[in-house]
Design a protein around this motif. Structure first.
Motif, mmCIF file in Angstrom:
data_model
loop_
_atom_site.group_PDB
_atom_site.id
_atom_site.type_symbol
_atom_site.label_atom_id
_atom_site.label_comp_id
_atom_site.label_asym_id
_atom_site.label_seq_id
_atom_site.Cartn_x
_atom_site.Cartn_y
_atom_site.Cartn_z
ATOM 1 N N TYR A 170 0.879 -1.176 0.057
ATOM 2 C CA TYR A 170 -0.114 -0.017 -0.003
ATOM 3 C C TYR A 170 0.957 1.305 -0.038
ATOM 4 O O TYR A 170 1.663 1.353 0.893
ATOM 5 N N ALA A 171 0.864 1.936 -1.142
ATOM 6 C CA ALA A 171 1.660 3.214 -1.338
ATOM 7 C C ALA A 171 1.135 4.479 -0.146
ATOM 8 O O ALA A 171 0.010 4.738 -0.704
ATOM 9 N N LEU A 172 2.034 4.959 0.356
ATOM 10 C CA LEU A 172 1.810 6.319 1.061
ATOM 11 C C LEU A 172 2.481 7.342 0.028
ATOM 12 O O LEU A 172 3.083 6.994 -1.049
ATOM 13 N N LYS A 173 2.866 8.556 0.586
ATOM 14 C CA LYS A 173 3.457 9.649 -0.162
ATOM 15 C C LYS A 173 4.857 9.359 -0.643
ATOM 16 O O LYS A 173 5.261 9.306 -1.685
ATOM 17 N N TYR A 174 5.611 9.071 0.377
ATOM 18 C CA TYR A 174 7.166 8.706 0.147
ATOM 19 C C TYR A 174 7.453 7.432 0.439
ATOM 20 O O TYR A 174 8.659 7.036 0.616
ATOM 21 N N ASN A 175 6.659 6.360 1.012
ATOM 22 C CA ASN A 175 6.970 5.139 1.450
ATOM 23 C C ASN A 175 5.607 4.270 1.026
ATOM 24 O O ASN A 175 4.749 4.579 0.513
ATOM 25 N N GLN A 221 10.901 2.945 2.974
ATOM 26 C CA GLN A 221 10.956 4.375 3.008
ATOM 27 C C GLN A 221 11.849 5.032 1.788
ATOM 28 O O GLN A 221 12.757 4.538 1.505
ATOM 29 N N SER A 222 11.408 5.862 0.956
ATOM 30 C CA SER A 222 12.041 6.459 -0.128
ATOM 31 C C SER A 222 13.097 7.543 0.487
ATOM 32 O O SER A 222 12.621 8.470 1.179
ATOM 33 N N ILE A 223 14.464 7.346 0.201
ATOM 34 C CA ILE A 223 15.211 8.136 0.688
ATOM 35 C C ILE A 223 15.644 9.427 -0.443
ATOM 36 O O ILE A 223 15.962 10.492 -0.041
#
Length: 253
Positions: A99-104, A132-134
């Motif tokens: 389940y995709a959130l804004k940056y993660n 988490q997208s860094i």
């Protein structure tokens, strides 16, 4: 709806030592906004003469995306026979939900596995995690992920030396993609799996991949490295695999 089929036509070279149990699903994941995606990779090798060798490998993905929900089903199979003796007849299947959130994103998965090459009769996993997208810019990105999972393994079944192991592990992973030129890019995946009770029991998986893209054809080379600090039966701690190949992509609207 759009599906994308990627067929690996030929394997140039393969150097294989018994495959460990960590599987890289990241390299199979299609970076697509399509509602439905099917990806299949297939390669093989047949040698006859002084030695008779048959090798077949297949990696398949079926994915469905709706809004922030993404469901993926993976199935990998490897078969190796030398002089009519089966060395490997291994499979891995995994059902994964994200389940995709804004940056993660958050995810869960169920996995089943069998590896004749490891005397591994069965391996079942159930886990959850957080990714988490860094960094992300165009095709360049760096992601990290963490999550616990349940592990149930059976080795040497129906023998006097059978081993049944149940663990809870912590999984740490990173996913890195770097676009070197317009058509050349590097994708590197690292997994680290730690036993929650016995910290000296850990597994490591490293796979750097260099890929060059033409209009419909991609050529690549990849190295797969696996390490298990405390194998449960008499097998080597370290495995490695080197692959060179190319794929042909077809897209349909």
């Amino acid at each position: 709806m759009k599906s994308k089929i990627s067929i690996l036509y030929f394997l140039f070279f393969s150097s294989i030592i018994n495959a460990q149990s960590i599987v890289n699903t990241e390299s199979m994941s299609s970076k697509s906004d399509s509602t439905f995606v099917f990806t299949t990779n297939f390669d093989g090798n047949y040698t006859t003469g002084n030695i008779e060798l048959i090798q077949l490998n297949s990696a398949n993905q079926l994915a469905f995306k709706k809004d922030n929900n993404l469901v993926r089903l993976f199935f990998n199979y490897e078969y190796i026979s030398q002089d009519k003796e089966i060395i490997s007849s291994d499979y891995t299947s995994q059902l994964r939900y994200s389940y995709a959130l804004k940056y993660n994103s958050i995810y869960s998965f169920i996995q089943g596995q069998k590896a004749v090459s490891l005397s591994l009769n069965s391996r079942y996993l159930i886990g959850i995690g957080y990714r988490q997208s860094i960094f992300k810019k165009n095709k360049n990105y760096l992601d990290v992920a963490f999550g616990p999972f349940y592990e149930n393994e059976m080795y040497l079944k129906n023998s006097e030396e059978d081993v049944h192991v149940i663990n809870y592990r912590y999984s740490f992973s990173s996913f890195f993609n770097f676009k070197i030129t317009e058509k050349l890019e590097n994708n590197t995946v690292i997994y680290y799996q730690l036993n929650s009770k016995e910290f000296q029991d850990y597994r490591v998986y490293l796979e750097p991949k260099i890929q060059y893209s033409f209009e419909h054809v991609k050529i690549y080379t990849t190295i797969r490295y696996r390490f298990h600090s405390t194998p449960y039966i008499q097998i080597k701690k370290t495995d490695s695999q080197i692959l060179f190949g190319f794929s042909y992509d077809l897209g349909f609207n």
